[in-house]
Design an enzyme around this catalytic site. Structure first.
Site, short mmCIF file in Angstrom:
data_model
loop_
_atom_site.label_atom_id
_atom_site.label_comp_id
_atom_site.label_asym_id
_atom_site.label_seq_id
_atom_site.Cartn_x
_atom_site.Cartn_y
_atom_site.Cartn_z
N GLU A 92 0.82 -1.21 0.00
CA GLU A 92 0.00 0.00 0.00
C GLU A 92 0.86 1.26 0.00
O GLU A 92 1.97 1.28 0.53
CB GLU A 92 -0.90 0.01 1.25
CG GLU A 92 -1.91 -1.12 1.20
CD GLU A 92 -2.79 -1.21 2.44
OE1 GLU A 92 -3.99 -1.40 2.29
OE2 GLU A 92 -2.27 -1.09 3.57
N CYS A 106 3.43 8.53 0.68
CA CYS A 106 4.06 7.63 1.65
C CYS A 106 4.19 6.26 0.99
O CYS A 106 3.19 5.66 0.61
CB CYS A 106 3.16 7.57 2.88
SG CYS A 106 3.67 6.37 4.10
N CYS A 113 6.87 -6.62 7.35
CA CYS A 113 8.02 -6.08 8.08
C CYS A 113 8.47 -7.12 9.10
O CYS A 113 7.65 -7.81 9.70
CB CYS A 113 7.63 -4.79 8.80
SG CYS A 113 9.01 -4.01 9.67
N CYS A 117 7.27 -4.48 15.84
CA CYS A 117 6.81 -3.54 16.87
C CYS A 117 5.38 -3.91 17.25
O CYS A 117 4.55 -4.14 16.38
CB CYS A 117 6.84 -2.11 16.34
SG CYS A 117 8.46 -1.65 15.70
N CYS A 120 2.08 -1.94 15.83
CA CYS A 120 1.97 -1.64 14.40
C CYS A 120 1.30 -2.78 13.65
O CYS A 120 1.68 -3.94 13.79
CB CYS A 120 3.37 -1.37 13.85
SG CYS A 120 3.43 -1.23 12.06
N CYS A 335 -0.65 6.10 9.88
CA CYS A 335 0.58 5.49 10.38
C CYS A 335 0.26 4.21 11.13
O CYS A 335 -0.58 4.22 12.03
CB CYS A 335 1.28 6.41 11.37
SG CYS A 335 1.82 7.95 10.69
N1 SAH Z 1 9.52 0.87 9.58
C1 SAH Z 1 9.83 2.25 9.52
C2 SAH Z 1 9.00 2.96 8.50
C3 SAH Z 1 7.52 2.93 8.76
S1 SAH Z 1 7.09 4.47 9.41
C4 SAH Z 1 9.67 2.86 10.88
O1 SAH Z 1 9.08 2.23 11.74
O2 SAH Z 1 10.18 3.97 11.07
C5 SAH Z 1 5.68 4.11 10.30
C6 SAH Z 1 5.55 5.09 11.45
O3 SAH Z 1 4.27 4.91 12.02
C7 SAH Z 1 6.58 4.83 12.53
O4 SAH Z 1 7.07 6.06 13.03
C8 SAH Z 1 5.78 4.15 13.63
O5 SAH Z 1 6.31 4.42 14.90
C9 SAH Z 1 4.42 4.75 13.42
N2 SAH Z 1 3.32 3.87 13.84
C10 SAH Z 1 3.25 2.53 13.77
N3 SAH Z 1 2.07 2.10 14.23
C11 SAH Z 1 1.38 3.20 14.59
C12 SAH Z 1 0.06 3.41 15.11
N4 SAH Z 1 -0.77 2.40 15.32
N5 SAH Z 1 -0.32 4.68 15.35
C13 SAH Z 1 0.50 5.73 15.10
N6 SAH Z 1 1.72 5.58 14.57
C14 SAH Z 1 2.16 4.34 14.33
FE1 SF4 Z 2 8.02 -2.34 10.95
FE2 SF4 Z 2 5.81 -1.14 11.81
FE3 SF4 Z 2 7.93 -1.32 13.42
FE4 SF4 Z 2 8.03 0.31 11.28
S1 SF4 Z 2 6.68 0.53 13.06
S2 SF4 Z 2 9.61 -1.12 11.97
S3 SF4 Z 2 6.78 -0.86 9.84
S4 SF4 Z 2 6.75 -3.04 12.63
#
Ligand code: SAH
Ligand code: SF4
Length: 341
Positions: A92, A106, A113, A117, A120, A335
Protein backbone atom coordinates in the site's frame (compact mmCIF):
# COMPACT_ATOMS: atom_id res chain seq x y z
CA UNK A 1 13.39 -16.30 -20.79
CA UNK A 2 11.71 -13.05 -19.84
CA UNK A 3 13.66 -9.82 -20.22
CA UNK A 4 14.63 -7.72 -17.17
CA UNK A 5 12.48 -4.77 -16.12
CA UNK A 6 14.51 -1.68 -17.01
CA UNK A 7 13.33 0.00 -13.76
CA UNK A 8 15.20 -2.59 -11.75
CA UNK A 9 18.56 -1.35 -13.02
CA UNK A 10 20.53 1.02 -10.83
CA UNK A 11 21.36 4.36 -12.44
CA UNK A 12 25.07 3.53 -13.03
CA UNK A 13 24.23 0.06 -14.40
CA UNK A 14 21.65 1.44 -16.84
CA UNK A 15 23.91 4.27 -17.96
CA UNK A 16 26.80 1.89 -18.49
CA UNK A 17 24.66 -0.51 -20.52
CA UNK A 18 23.34 2.22 -22.80
CA UNK A 19 26.75 3.81 -23.33
CA UNK A 20 28.22 0.38 -24.15
CA UNK A 21 26.09 0.46 -27.29
CA UNK A 22 28.02 3.52 -28.48
CA UNK A 23 25.12 5.87 -27.74
CA UNK A 24 25.95 9.56 -27.09
CA UNK A 25 25.50 10.83 -23.56
CA UNK A 26 22.66 13.22 -24.48
CA UNK A 27 20.72 10.30 -25.98
CA UNK A 28 21.30 8.33 -22.77
CA UNK A 29 19.82 11.27 -20.89
CA UNK A 30 16.81 11.28 -23.22
CA UNK A 31 16.11 7.65 -22.36
CA UNK A 32 16.13 8.46 -18.65
CA UNK A 33 13.81 11.42 -19.21
CA UNK A 34 11.36 9.29 -21.21
CA UNK A 35 11.32 6.60 -18.55
CA UNK A 36 11.05 8.59 -15.36
CA UNK A 37 9.83 12.06 -16.29
CA UNK A 38 7.53 11.28 -19.19
CA UNK A 39 6.60 7.89 -17.71
CA UNK A 40 6.27 6.14 -21.07
CA UNK A 41 5.14 2.52 -20.99
CA UNK A 42 6.78 1.32 -24.22
CA UNK A 43 10.08 2.03 -25.97
CA UNK A 44 8.14 2.97 -29.13
CA UNK A 45 6.92 6.10 -27.37
CA UNK A 46 10.53 7.38 -27.15
CA UNK A 47 9.98 9.20 -30.42
CA UNK A 48 13.19 11.21 -30.56
CA UNK A 49 15.35 8.06 -30.48
CA UNK A 50 16.35 6.23 -33.65
CA UNK A 51 14.20 3.24 -34.62
CA UNK A 52 17.25 1.09 -34.22
CA UNK A 53 17.93 2.17 -30.66
CA UNK A 54 14.29 1.66 -29.73
CA UNK A 55 14.46 -1.86 -31.18
CA UNK A 56 17.63 -2.56 -29.24
CA UNK A 57 16.08 -1.36 -25.99
CA UNK A 58 13.00 -3.52 -26.61
CA UNK A 59 15.19 -6.57 -27.31
CA UNK A 60 17.04 -6.03 -24.04
CA UNK A 61 14.46 -4.82 -21.54
CA UNK A 62 10.78 -4.56 -20.75
CA UNK A 63 9.04 -1.61 -19.05
CA UNK A 64 6.94 -3.30 -16.36
CA UNK A 65 4.00 -1.42 -14.90
CA UNK A 66 2.46 -1.86 -11.46
CA UNK A 67 -1.19 -2.69 -11.12
CA UNK A 68 -3.32 -0.54 -8.84
CA UNK A 69 -5.91 -3.00 -7.63
CA UNK A 70 -7.95 -0.58 -5.57
CA UNK A 71 -7.97 3.07 -4.49
CA UNK A 72 -9.68 4.23 -1.29
CA UNK A 73 -10.57 7.87 -0.70
CA UNK A 74 -10.58 9.37 2.80
CA UNK A 75 -12.86 12.19 3.91
CA UNK A 76 -9.69 14.19 4.71
CA UNK A 77 -8.58 14.15 1.05
CA UNK A 78 -5.92 11.45 1.32
CA UNK A 79 -6.00 8.34 -0.86
CA UNK A 80 -4.74 4.83 -0.25
CA UNK A 81 -3.50 2.80 -3.23
CA UNK A 82 -3.44 -0.97 -3.02
CA UNK A 83 -0.92 -2.41 -5.48
CA UNK A 84 -0.94 -5.99 -6.68
CA UNK A 85 2.61 -7.11 -7.50
CA UNK A 86 3.61 -9.55 -10.23
CA UNK A 87 3.82 -12.47 -7.76
CA UNK A 88 0.41 -11.67 -6.26
CA UNK A 89 1.76 -9.96 -3.10
CA UNK A 90 0.16 -6.68 -2.12
CA UNK A 91 1.48 -3.38 -0.82
CA UNK A 92 0.00 0.00 0.00
CA UNK A 93 0.94 3.64 -0.59
CA UNK A 94 -0.83 6.69 0.80
CA UNK A 95 -1.12 10.07 -0.93
CA UNK A 96 -1.67 13.02 1.42
CA UNK A 97 -2.50 16.58 0.37
CA UNK A 98 -0.93 19.04 2.83
CA UNK A 99 -0.58 22.75 3.46
CA UNK A 100 0.96 25.01 0.79
CA UNK A 101 0.01 22.73 -2.09
CA UNK A 102 2.28 19.99 -0.81
CA UNK A 103 1.39 16.52 -1.96
CA UNK A 104 3.20 13.83 0.01
CA UNK A 105 3.35 10.21 -1.06
CA UNK A 106 4.06 7.63 1.65
CA UNK A 107 5.61 4.55 0.04
CA UNK A 108 6.44 1.00 1.12
CA UNK A 109 9.88 -0.62 1.02
CA UNK A 110 8.93 -4.22 1.86
CA UNK A 111 5.91 -6.53 1.77
CA UNK A 112 5.27 -6.71 5.52
CA UNK A 113 8.02 -6.08 8.08
CA UNK A 114 10.34 -8.22 10.21
CA UNK A 115 10.87 -5.78 13.09
CA UNK A 116 7.76 -6.74 15.03
CA UNK A 117 6.81 -3.54 16.87
CA UNK A 118 3.83 -4.52 18.98
CA UNK A 119 1.77 -1.39 18.20
CA UNK A 120 1.97 -1.64 14.40
CA UNK A 121 -0.46 -3.45 12.14
CA UNK A 122 2.19 -4.14 9.46
CA UNK A 123 4.14 -6.17 12.03
CA UNK A 124 1.32 -8.71 12.21
CA UNK A 125 2.08 -9.74 8.61
CA UNK A 126 5.68 -10.61 9.31
CA UNK A 127 8.09 -10.13 6.41
CA UNK A 128 7.07 -11.57 3.04
CA UNK A 129 9.87 -10.09 0.95
CA UNK A 130 11.82 -6.98 0.00
CA UNK A 131 10.49 -4.78 -2.78
CA UNK A 132 12.53 -4.43 -5.95
CA UNK A 133 13.71 -1.03 -7.13
CA UNK A 134 11.07 -1.16 -9.87
CA UNK A 135 8.37 -1.71 -7.25
CA UNK A 136 9.60 1.17 -5.08
CA UNK A 137 9.76 3.57 -8.03
CA UNK A 138 6.58 2.09 -9.52
CA UNK A 139 4.54 3.39 -6.57
CA UNK A 140 5.66 6.95 -7.38
CA UNK A 141 5.19 6.56 -11.14
CA UNK A 142 1.73 5.01 -10.97
CA UNK A 143 0.35 7.43 -8.36
CA UNK A 144 1.74 10.39 -10.31
CA UNK A 145 0.01 8.97 -13.37
CA UNK A 146 -3.40 9.24 -11.67
CA UNK A 147 -3.00 12.98 -10.94
CA UNK A 148 -4.38 15.77 -13.10
CA UNK A 149 -1.92 17.52 -15.41
CA UNK A 150 0.30 20.00 -13.50
CA UNK A 151 -0.36 18.36 -10.09
CA UNK A 152 2.87 16.81 -8.96
CA UNK A 153 3.87 14.68 -5.98
CA UNK A 154 6.09 17.12 -4.05
CA UNK A 155 7.41 14.95 -1.20
CA UNK A 156 8.21 11.28 -0.71
CA UNK A 157 8.31 9.58 2.69
CA UNK A 158 9.44 5.98 3.16
CA UNK A 159 6.94 5.46 5.98
CA UNK A 160 4.68 2.82 4.48
CA UNK A 161 5.05 -0.91 4.98
CA UNK A 162 8.46 -2.25 5.89
CA UNK A 163 11.78 -1.23 7.41
CA UNK A 164 13.68 0.61 4.64
CA UNK A 165 17.08 -0.25 6.15
CA UNK A 166 16.29 -3.97 5.92
CA UNK A 167 16.19 -3.37 2.16
CA UNK A 168 19.14 -1.01 2.29
CA UNK A 169 20.93 -1.40 -1.05
CA UNK A 170 17.72 -1.26 -3.09
CA UNK A 171 16.46 1.80 -1.22
CA UNK A 172 19.78 3.62 -1.76
CA UNK A 173 19.69 2.75 -5.45
CA UNK A 174 16.07 3.95 -5.80
CA UNK A 175 16.99 7.19 -3.99
CA UNK A 176 19.63 7.97 -6.64
CA UNK A 177 16.94 7.86 -9.33
CA UNK A 178 14.47 9.82 -7.22
CA UNK A 179 17.08 12.56 -6.76
CA UNK A 180 18.54 12.68 -10.30
CA UNK A 181 17.46 15.78 -12.30
CA UNK A 182 16.94 13.69 -15.44
CA UNK A 183 14.66 11.30 -13.58
CA UNK A 184 12.35 12.26 -10.71
CA UNK A 185 14.32 15.34 -9.66
CA UNK A 186 13.24 15.49 -5.99
CA UNK A 187 15.29 17.86 -3.83
CA UNK A 188 17.13 16.39 -0.86
CA UNK A 189 14.75 17.94 1.64
CA UNK A 190 11.75 16.50 -0.23
CA UNK A 191 12.51 12.88 0.62
CA UNK A 192 12.48 11.31 4.10
CA UNK A 193 13.45 7.75 4.96
CA UNK A 194 12.09 6.50 8.27
CA UNK A 195 13.76 3.78 10.33
CA UNK A 196 12.94 1.93 13.50
CA UNK A 197 16.58 2.43 14.55
CA UNK A 198 19.18 0.28 12.81
CA UNK A 199 22.19 2.18 14.14
CA UNK A 200 24.89 0.94 11.69
CA UNK A 201 22.67 1.72 8.69
CA UNK A 202 21.86 5.17 10.07
CA UNK A 203 25.58 5.92 10.06
CA UNK A 204 26.08 4.42 6.60
CA UNK A 205 23.06 6.32 5.30
CA UNK A 206 24.72 9.60 6.21
CA UNK A 207 27.47 8.71 3.72
CA UNK A 208 25.45 6.94 1.03
CA UNK A 209 22.45 9.22 0.66
CA UNK A 210 21.69 12.90 0.83
CA UNK A 211 18.07 12.89 1.92
CA UNK A 212 16.36 13.36 5.26
CA UNK A 213 16.14 10.76 7.99
CA UNK A 214 13.33 10.06 10.43
CA UNK A 215 13.75 7.90 13.52
CA UNK A 216 10.81 6.16 15.17
CA UNK A 217 11.84 6.55 18.80
CA UNK A 218 8.53 6.07 20.63
CA UNK A 219 10.01 5.62 24.12
CA UNK A 220 12.51 7.24 26.48
CA UNK A 221 14.05 4.33 28.41
CA UNK A 222 15.64 1.10 27.17
CA UNK A 223 13.25 -1.24 29.02
CA UNK A 224 10.13 0.50 27.72
CA UNK A 225 11.49 0.83 24.18
CA UNK A 226 12.54 -2.83 24.10
CA UNK A 227 9.07 -3.80 25.21
CA UNK A 228 7.37 -2.15 22.24
CA UNK A 229 10.21 -2.21 19.66
CA UNK A 230 12.30 -5.39 19.90
CA UNK A 231 14.99 -3.83 17.66
CA UNK A 232 16.03 -1.85 20.75
CA UNK A 233 17.70 -4.98 22.15
CA UNK A 234 20.19 -4.96 19.29
CA UNK A 235 20.64 -1.17 19.23
CA UNK A 236 19.83 0.41 22.58
CA UNK A 237 19.22 4.11 22.99
CA UNK A 238 22.78 5.21 23.69
CA UNK A 239 23.95 3.48 20.51
CA UNK A 240 21.10 5.12 18.60
CA UNK A 241 22.02 8.52 19.92
CA UNK A 242 25.60 8.07 18.71
CA UNK A 243 24.40 7.00 15.26
CA UNK A 244 22.12 10.03 15.02
CA UNK A 245 24.96 12.35 15.93
CA UNK A 246 27.08 10.81 13.18
CA UNK A 247 24.25 11.32 10.65
CA UNK A 248 23.83 14.95 11.80
CA UNK A 249 27.57 15.59 11.44
CA UNK A 250 27.87 13.93 8.04
CA UNK A 251 24.84 15.54 6.40
CA UNK A 252 24.12 18.74 8.29
CA UNK A 253 20.46 17.70 8.06
CA UNK A 254 17.92 17.74 10.90
CA UNK A 255 16.52 14.34 11.96
CA UNK A 256 12.78 14.01 12.41
CA UNK A 257 12.01 12.13 15.62
CA UNK A 258 8.73 10.29 15.46
CA UNK A 259 7.21 9.74 18.86
CA UNK A 260 3.93 7.85 18.92
CA UNK A 261 2.02 8.71 22.12
CA UNK A 262 0.42 5.76 23.91
CA UNK A 263 -1.89 6.37 26.88
CA UNK A 264 -0.15 5.60 30.17
CA UNK A 265 2.96 4.15 28.54
CA UNK A 266 5.16 6.98 27.29
CA UNK A 267 3.09 10.13 27.72
CA UNK A 268 4.13 11.38 31.19
CA UNK A 269 5.92 14.63 31.98
CA UNK A 270 8.95 12.55 33.05
CA UNK A 271 8.94 10.96 29.59
CA UNK A 272 8.90 14.39 27.98
CA UNK A 273 11.85 15.47 30.13
CA UNK A 274 13.81 12.30 29.37
CA UNK A 275 13.11 12.88 25.67
CA UNK A 276 14.52 16.39 26.01
CA UNK A 277 17.69 15.02 27.60
CA UNK A 278 18.09 12.30 24.97
CA UNK A 279 17.69 14.76 22.09
CA UNK A 280 19.67 17.68 23.49
CA UNK A 281 23.01 16.70 21.85
CA UNK A 282 21.28 16.19 18.49
CA UNK A 283 19.86 18.35 15.73
CA UNK A 284 16.24 17.19 15.59
CA UNK A 285 12.63 18.17 15.29
CA UNK A 286 9.90 16.12 16.92
CA UNK A 287 6.68 14.79 15.47
CA UNK A 288 4.37 13.63 18.23
CA UNK A 289 1.91 11.16 16.69
CA UNK A 290 -1.16 10.34 18.81
CA UNK A 291 -1.55 6.56 18.56
CA UNK A 292 -3.90 5.33 15.86
CA UNK A 293 -6.02 2.48 17.17
CA UNK A 294 -7.13 -0.37 14.94
CA UNK A 295 -9.27 -3.45 15.57
CA UNK A 296 -7.44 -5.51 18.18
CA UNK A 297 -4.78 -2.86 18.83
CA UNK A 298 -3.05 -3.25 22.21
CA UNK A 299 -2.90 0.41 23.25
CA UNK A 300 -5.06 3.52 23.59
CA UNK A 301 -4.61 7.06 22.38
CA UNK A 302 -4.04 9.57 25.24
CA UNK A 303 -6.59 12.30 25.97
CA UNK A 304 -6.25 15.60 24.11
CA UNK A 305 -5.19 17.22 27.38
CA UNK A 306 -2.36 14.72 27.89
CA UNK A 307 -1.23 15.26 24.30
CA UNK A 308 -1.20 19.04 24.76
CA UNK A 309 0.69 18.73 28.03
CA UNK A 310 3.39 16.55 26.44
CA UNK A 311 3.70 19.03 23.60
CA UNK A 312 4.09 21.97 25.98
CA UNK A 313 6.87 20.36 28.00
CA UNK A 314 8.88 19.84 24.80
CA UNK A 315 8.10 23.28 23.39
CA UNK A 316 9.11 24.89 26.71
CA UNK A 317 12.56 23.40 26.16
CA UNK A 318 12.78 25.10 22.78
CA UNK A 319 12.25 22.03 20.67
CA UNK A 320 10.60 22.31 17.31
CA UNK A 321 7.63 20.04 17.89
CA UNK A 322 4.50 19.26 15.88
CA UNK A 323 1.52 17.16 16.80
CA UNK A 324 0.78 15.03 13.79
CA UNK A 325 -2.71 13.67 13.58
CA UNK A 326 -2.37 10.98 10.92
CA UNK A 327 -4.32 11.23 7.71
CA UNK A 328 -6.45 8.47 6.24
CA UNK A 329 -7.71 7.03 9.55
CA UNK A 330 -11.09 6.11 8.02
CA UNK A 331 -9.47 4.10 5.21
CA UNK A 332 -6.91 2.34 7.44
CA UNK A 333 -4.26 4.41 5.71
CA UNK A 334 -2.84 6.14 8.78
CA UNK A 335 0.58 5.49 10.38
CA UNK A 336 0.82 1.92 11.55
CA UNK A 337 -2.43 0.76 9.95
CA UNK A 338 -1.08 -0.60 6.67
CA UNK A 339 -1.39 -4.34 6.19
CA UNK A 340 -2.40 -6.47 3.24
CA UNK A 341 -2.48 -9.97 4.68
N1 SAH B 1 9.52 0.87 9.58
C1 SAH B 1 9.83 2.25 9.52
C2 SAH B 1 9.00 2.96 8.50
C3 SAH B 1 7.52 2.93 8.76
S1 SAH B 1 7.09 4.47 9.41
C4 SAH B 1 9.67 2.86 10.88
O1 SAH B 1 9.08 2.23 11.74
O2 SAH B 1 10.18 3.97 11.07
C5 SAH B 1 5.68 4.11 10.30
C6 SAH B 1 5.55 5.09 11.45
O3 SAH B 1 4.27 4.91 12.02
C7 SAH B 1 6.58 4.83 12.53
O4 SAH B 1 7.07 6.06 13.03
C8 SAH B 1 5.78 4.15 13.63
O5 SAH B 1 6.31 4.42 14.90
C9 SAH B 1 4.42 4.75 13.42
N2 SAH B 1 3.32 3.87 13.84
C10 SAH B 1 3.25 2.53 13.77
N3 SAH B 1 2.07 2.10 14.23
C11 SAH B 1 1.38 3.20 14.59
C12 SAH B 1 0.06 3.41 15.11
N4 SAH B 1 -0.77 2.40 15.32
N5 SAH B 1 -0.32 4.68 15.35
C13 SAH B 1 0.50 5.73 15.10
N6 SAH B 1 1.72 5.58 14.57
C14 SAH B 1 2.16 4.34 14.33
FE1 SF4 C 1 8.02 -2.34 10.95
FE2 SF4 C 1 5.81 -1.14 11.81
FE3 SF4 C 1 7.93 -1.32 13.42
FE4 SF4 C 1 8.03 0.31 11.28
S1 SF4 C 1 6.68 0.53 13.06
S2 SF4 C 1 9.61 -1.12 11.97
S3 SF4 C 1 6.78 -0.86 9.84
S4 SF4 C 1 6.75 -3.04 12.63
Amino acid sequence: MSLPNIKNLSLPALEEKILSWGVKSYVRDQILIWLYRERVTSFDEMTNLSKELRRRLAETFVIDRMEVERTLHSVDGSQKFLFKLADGQKIESVLMPQKNDRLTLCISSQVGCAIGCCFCKTAEMGLMRNLTQGEILGQVLEVQQTLPHKKRISNIVFMGMGEPFHNYETVISALKLLRDPRCFNFGKRKITVSTSGLAPEIEKFGKDADVKLALSLNATTDPSRTEIMPINKAFPMERLQKACRTYNDLTGLTITIEYVLFAGLNDSREDAKRLVRFLSPLNTKINVIPYNEYPGSPFKRPSDEKIRDFHHTLADHNFQVNIRYSKGLDIMGACGQLATA
